[in-house]
Each structure stands twice: as C-alpha cells, then as structure tokens.
Design a protein around this motif. Structure first.
Motif, short mmCIF file in Angstrom:
data_model
loop_
_atom_site.label_atom_id
_atom_site.label_comp_id
_atom_site.label_asym_id
_atom_site.label_seq_id
_atom_site.Cartn_x
_atom_site.Cartn_y
_atom_site.Cartn_z
N ASP A 33 0.97 -1.38 0.00
CA ASP A 33 -0.05 0.01 0.05
C ASP A 33 1.01 1.27 0.06
OD1 ASP A 33 -1.82 1.87 0.55
OD2 ASP A 33 -2.67 1.01 2.09
N THR A 34 0.87 1.83 -1.17
CA THR A 34 1.80 3.02 -1.21
C THR A 34 1.14 4.42 -0.52
OG1 THR A 34 0.86 3.64 -3.24
CG2 THR A 34 2.90 2.13 -3.18
N GLY A 35 -0.09 4.25 -0.26
CA GLY A 35 -0.43 5.45 0.43
C GLY A 35 -1.00 6.67 -0.82
N LEU A 36 -0.95 6.19 -2.10
CA LEU A 36 -1.42 7.38 -2.99
C LEU A 36 -2.88 7.40 -3.04
CD1 LEU A 36 1.07 6.40 -5.88
CD2 LEU A 36 1.25 8.11 -4.12
N ARG A 37 -3.47 8.70 -3.19
CA ARG A 37 -4.91 8.91 -3.20
C ARG A 37 -5.38 9.52 -4.19
NH1 ARG A 37 -6.51 11.22 2.25
NH2 ARG A 37 -4.87 12.36 2.07
N ILE A 38 -6.68 9.51 -4.97
CA ILE A 38 -6.96 10.35 -5.88
C ILE A 38 -8.61 10.83 -5.09
CG2 ILE A 38 -8.18 10.43 -8.17
CD1 ILE A 38 -6.60 8.07 -8.73
N MET A 39 -8.55 12.03 -5.12
CA MET A 39 -9.70 12.83 -4.49
C MET A 39 -10.72 13.10 -5.68
SD MET A 39 -10.01 16.26 -2.22
CE MET A 39 -8.53 17.01 -3.26
N VAL A 40 -11.84 12.54 -5.67
CA VAL A 40 -12.85 13.10 -6.37
C VAL A 40 -13.73 14.10 -5.93
CG1 VAL A 40 -14.92 12.19 -7.76
CG2 VAL A 40 -12.84 10.61 -7.31
N PRO A 41 -13.95 15.29 -6.78
CA PRO A 41 -14.74 16.37 -6.13
C PRO A 41 -16.10 16.54 -6.36
CG PRO A 41 -13.80 16.85 -8.21
CD PRO A 41 -13.51 15.50 -8.10
N ASN A 42 -16.81 15.43 -6.61
CA ASN A 42 -18.24 15.15 -6.53
C ASN A 42 -18.61 13.94 -5.81
OD1 ASN A 42 -17.91 13.57 -8.67
ND2 ASN A 42 -18.63 14.80 -10.18
N THR A 43 -19.85 13.39 -6.02
CA THR A 43 -20.37 12.34 -5.40
C THR A 43 -20.40 11.03 -6.27
OG1 THR A 43 -22.56 12.80 -6.21
CG2 THR A 43 -22.14 13.33 -3.90
N GLY A 77 -19.88 22.37 -6.81
CA GLY A 77 -19.41 21.95 -7.90
C GLY A 77 -17.93 21.72 -8.26
N GLY A 78 -17.35 21.21 -7.27
CA GLY A 78 -15.93 20.80 -7.38
C GLY A 78 -14.99 21.79 -6.65
N THR A 79 -15.53 22.83 -6.21
CA THR A 79 -14.46 23.78 -5.64
C THR A 79 -14.09 23.70 -4.25
OG1 THR A 79 -16.19 25.34 -5.07
CG2 THR A 79 -15.18 25.71 -7.39
N VAL A 80 -14.72 22.66 -3.57
CA VAL A 80 -14.37 22.21 -2.26
C VAL A 80 -13.02 21.35 -2.40
CG1 VAL A 80 -15.05 20.85 -0.24
CG2 VAL A 80 -16.76 22.36 -1.06
N GLY A 81 -13.10 20.47 -3.32
CA GLY A 81 -12.07 19.72 -3.49
C GLY A 81 -10.76 20.43 -4.27
N LEU A 82 -10.99 21.41 -4.98
CA LEU A 82 -10.11 22.34 -5.55
C LEU A 82 -9.48 22.99 -4.40
CD1 LEU A 82 -8.53 23.72 -7.84
CD2 LEU A 82 -10.46 25.28 -8.14
N GLN A 83 -10.17 23.46 -3.52
CA GLN A 83 -9.38 24.31 -2.31
C GLN A 83 -8.78 23.23 -1.52
OE1 GLN A 83 -10.00 27.99 -1.41
NE2 GLN A 83 -8.10 27.05 -0.49
N ARG A 84 -9.18 22.01 -1.30
CA ARG A 84 -8.38 21.09 -0.64
C ARG A 84 -7.24 20.66 -0.92
NH1 ARG A 84 -9.52 16.17 2.47
NH2 ARG A 84 -7.50 15.42 2.79
N ILE A 85 -7.03 20.66 -2.53
CA ILE A 85 -5.98 20.14 -3.15
C ILE A 85 -4.76 21.39 -2.78
CG2 ILE A 85 -6.12 20.91 -5.63
CD1 ILE A 85 -5.19 17.54 -4.44
N VAL A 86 -5.29 22.51 -3.32
CA VAL A 86 -4.38 23.72 -3.13
C VAL A 86 -4.00 23.84 -1.54
CG1 VAL A 86 -4.25 26.35 -2.99
CG2 VAL A 86 -5.43 25.24 -4.81
N ASN A 91 1.87 17.85 -0.67
CA ASN A 91 1.51 16.38 -0.39
C ASN A 91 1.73 15.80 -1.73
OD1 ASN A 91 0.30 14.08 0.26
ND2 ASN A 91 -1.37 14.76 1.03
N GLY A 92 2.74 15.19 -1.69
CA GLY A 92 2.94 14.40 -3.28
C GLY A 92 2.30 13.19 -3.36
N ARG A 93 1.51 12.44 -2.58
CA ARG A 93 0.87 11.43 -2.59
C ARG A 93 -0.75 11.67 -2.80
NH1 ARG A 93 3.21 7.02 -0.45
NH2 ARG A 93 5.25 7.04 0.37
N LEU A 94 -1.15 12.88 -2.93
CA LEU A 94 -2.79 13.27 -3.12
C LEU A 94 -2.57 13.74 -4.41
CD1 LEU A 94 -5.73 13.45 -2.25
CD2 LEU A 94 -5.12 15.64 -1.07
N VAL A 95 -3.77 13.53 -5.50
CA VAL A 95 -4.02 14.37 -6.40
C VAL A 95 -5.50 14.52 -6.41
CG1 VAL A 95 -2.12 13.34 -7.71
CG2 VAL A 95 -4.36 12.08 -7.85
#
Length: 328
Positions: A33-43, A77-86, A91-95
């Motif tokens: 488990d490399t700990g890499l994660r993909i965040m999806v900004p909607n349901t 509309g996905g901007t919560v996820g955008l703010q989180r990524i910024v 953090n090189g393990r999250l996209v």
C-alpha cells in the motif's frame, strides 16, 4: 517437549495475528500500500468518479501501483475539492481528479482557489457531450427538441450532471445560444453529483432532456432506457452508431469535456515524476485502451508542461465564456 510446544503455539498465534491485521511486509511494487490517493470532487456515480476509479483499477491490474485509493469530497461544483488540493501544499501522495467542470465552477462561484495554483500532471480523456432523452420522450429527434425549446424556452427543463459553470451547464447555454435562445431563458436544473444524480431525474421525467456526457449512461442507452438525439463532437461517435452530430443536424456547435489529474502546489520533483510515469505506463496498457472503448472516451493524454500550458489556456478561455454567457 512441552516448552517447544508452547513456543510453537506462541509462534503460530503471533503469525495468525500478523496475517489478520494485514501487517505483512511486502517488497516495493508487489502489492504494498503506497498510500497514494485520488480525490473526486463530486459524489459517486459521475464522470469524475468513474474516471478516477477506472484509473485506480487499471493501475492495479497492470501492476503499476496497487495501493491507489479513491475518495469523494463533494461540494460547490468541485471547488471544495479544488480548495483542499491547493491547501495540501507539498503533499505528493494526493491528487485531484478534475476537468472542465472544476474550472467553470471556480469562475462561476468566484472561488478563492484556482487550478493555476495546482501542479498539472496529466490530461487523460475527452468526452463529447450529448442531448439525451428518456425512452418515452415525445422528442424523437434533435429537431423536435429545438423546435419545442424555441417556441417556449421556459417550458422545458434541461437537466445536467454538473453545477453552474460545469460542462453540462455550459453545453446547455452554448446550445441555446447556437439556436437563437437567450441563455438566461434556459430552465437548467443542476444535478451536481454528476451522472449518478442526473440519471434517475431523466428516467423519472423530472427533466425534458439532458445536455451531458454520455459515458456514464451507456448501459441505459444500450438497454433502450435512454435515447441520444445528437452528439457535440465534430464526427460521429463509434459507441453511438447512427446518432448524428449537431453539425450534421444544422447546428453550428462543437463541444467537448475533458478530464485530467492535478497535484497540490509545491510537491517534490520526484513525486511529480512518479505520478506522471505511473499514468504514462497506465496509458500505454491494453487495459486502459479497453476502458477508452468501453466508456466511449477519446484519448487525450498529455502530461507535464504541455498539460500545464493547456490548463492555463482553458482557465482563461472558460473565464471568458462564463463572462460572455452572463454566468459570473
């Protein structure tokens, strides 16, 4: 003998606990488990979600990386996820799985975060839009829909799987403009969770037609629960035989959505390289090519600096479009 028996039972107990807790030590690249994660900004159920989970699965199937986890962080509309990524600087393990919709929403909502602050990794796919109706719709062709829409724009509800500023919303506005309807007269109904929320609304007749990507609905289209009246690509779509383009139907509009992956700002060069190499290896695989065909996606793979230039151009052009349509 009794001492050796106790020792053996102790060793077996320790081993069983070790296996049950899943703490086995594996060599790098062999199921660890490399700990890499993909965040999806909607349901779950929408285009971003489908794309992200397909990426994670193909990375595992090809042995490129078996530890990628996908999670959803919907909102605005996905901007919560955008703010989180910024906010996840370094953090090189999250996209973030993103695309045209996140850019549009960021401008409509006047979000504090911008895609230009992120670290661009790869553009993955493009997808044509489509005009979709339920099976028993009275509209049998794109001409039927446009004629009814032009007679009384406010009487028709247009569904989309994105919030204001997202691709489905922009497509509805662009289509209205192309056929002579003022965008402010469009009765657009947003189902911001993506295709997963739009589908039941379309099937239940809560909207008269939808302007959306068709990839999430291929099963329902194949089962004749939904009908596609036209697509927004410059050429017909192989996955939708017999469906005309808007251009071929006399409507001067070509429109495409796209999806890509970005990382937080300020990540290490090694982390950026790791993600790009993993996505490039995935893109070359037969499994990924099969997924492109299955979902009706167009290959639009671009990485690194080329994707960064494209992202910057898209941010500028979408901001202009939002302003021209009076959505800002």
């Amino acid at each position: 003998m009794r001492g050796r028996s106790h020792a053996l039972r102790g060793a077996l107990l320790a081993l069983s606990l070790f296996l049950v807790t899943g703490c086995q030590v594996l060599p790098d690249g062999e199921g660890a488990d490399t700990g890499l994660r993909i965040m999806v900004p909607n349901t779950p159920g929408g285009g971003y979600d489908t794309t992200a989970r397909t990426v994670a699965r193909v990375l595992q199937e090809t042995g490129v990386d078996s530890g990628v986890q996908v999670f959803n962080l919907p909102g605005a509309g996905g901007t919560v996820g955008l703010q989180r990524i910024v906010n996840e600087r370094g953090n090189g393990r999250l996209v973030l799985q993103m695309g045209l919709g996140v850019i549009g929403a960021s401008h409509v909502a006047h979000a504090k975060a911008s895609v230009t602050e992120t670290t661009p990794l790869a553009r993955l796919v493009e997808e044509a839009g489509a005009v979709v109706v339920r099976r028993d719709s009275p509209y049998r062709s794109i001409d039927d829909v446009i004629a009814a829409w032009k007679r009384n724009p406010a009487s028709l509800k247009v569904g989309g799987g994105s919030s204001p500023g997202g691709p489905d919303h922009l497509l509805a506005m662009e289509l209205a403009k192309a056929v002579g309807i003022k965008p402010h007269r469009v009765g657009y109904v947003a189902y911001g969770g993506g295709g997963g929320d739009l589908l039941p609304a379309l099937l239940d007749g809560k909207v008269d037609f939808a302007t959306t990507g068709f990839g999430e609905f291929l099963d329902q289209i194949d089962a004749s629960q939904l009908r596609v009246l036209a697509v927004t690509s410059p050429r017909p779509i192989d996955a939708l035989p017999g469906v005309p383009t808007l251009k071929a139907s006399g409507i001067d509009l070509v429109f495409s959505n796209w999806r890509g992956v970005v990382a937080p700002p300020g990540i290490k060069g090694a982390d950026r390289k790791r993600w790009i190499e993993a996505l490039t290896a995935m893109h070359r695989s037969r499994q990924w090519k099969a997924e492109l065909r299955r979902h009706g996606w167009t290959d639009a793979f671009t990485t690194g600096d080329a994707f960064a230039a494209y992202l910057s151009e898209q941010d500028t052009s979408v901001a202009r479009l939002v302003r021209d349509l009076g959505l800002d």
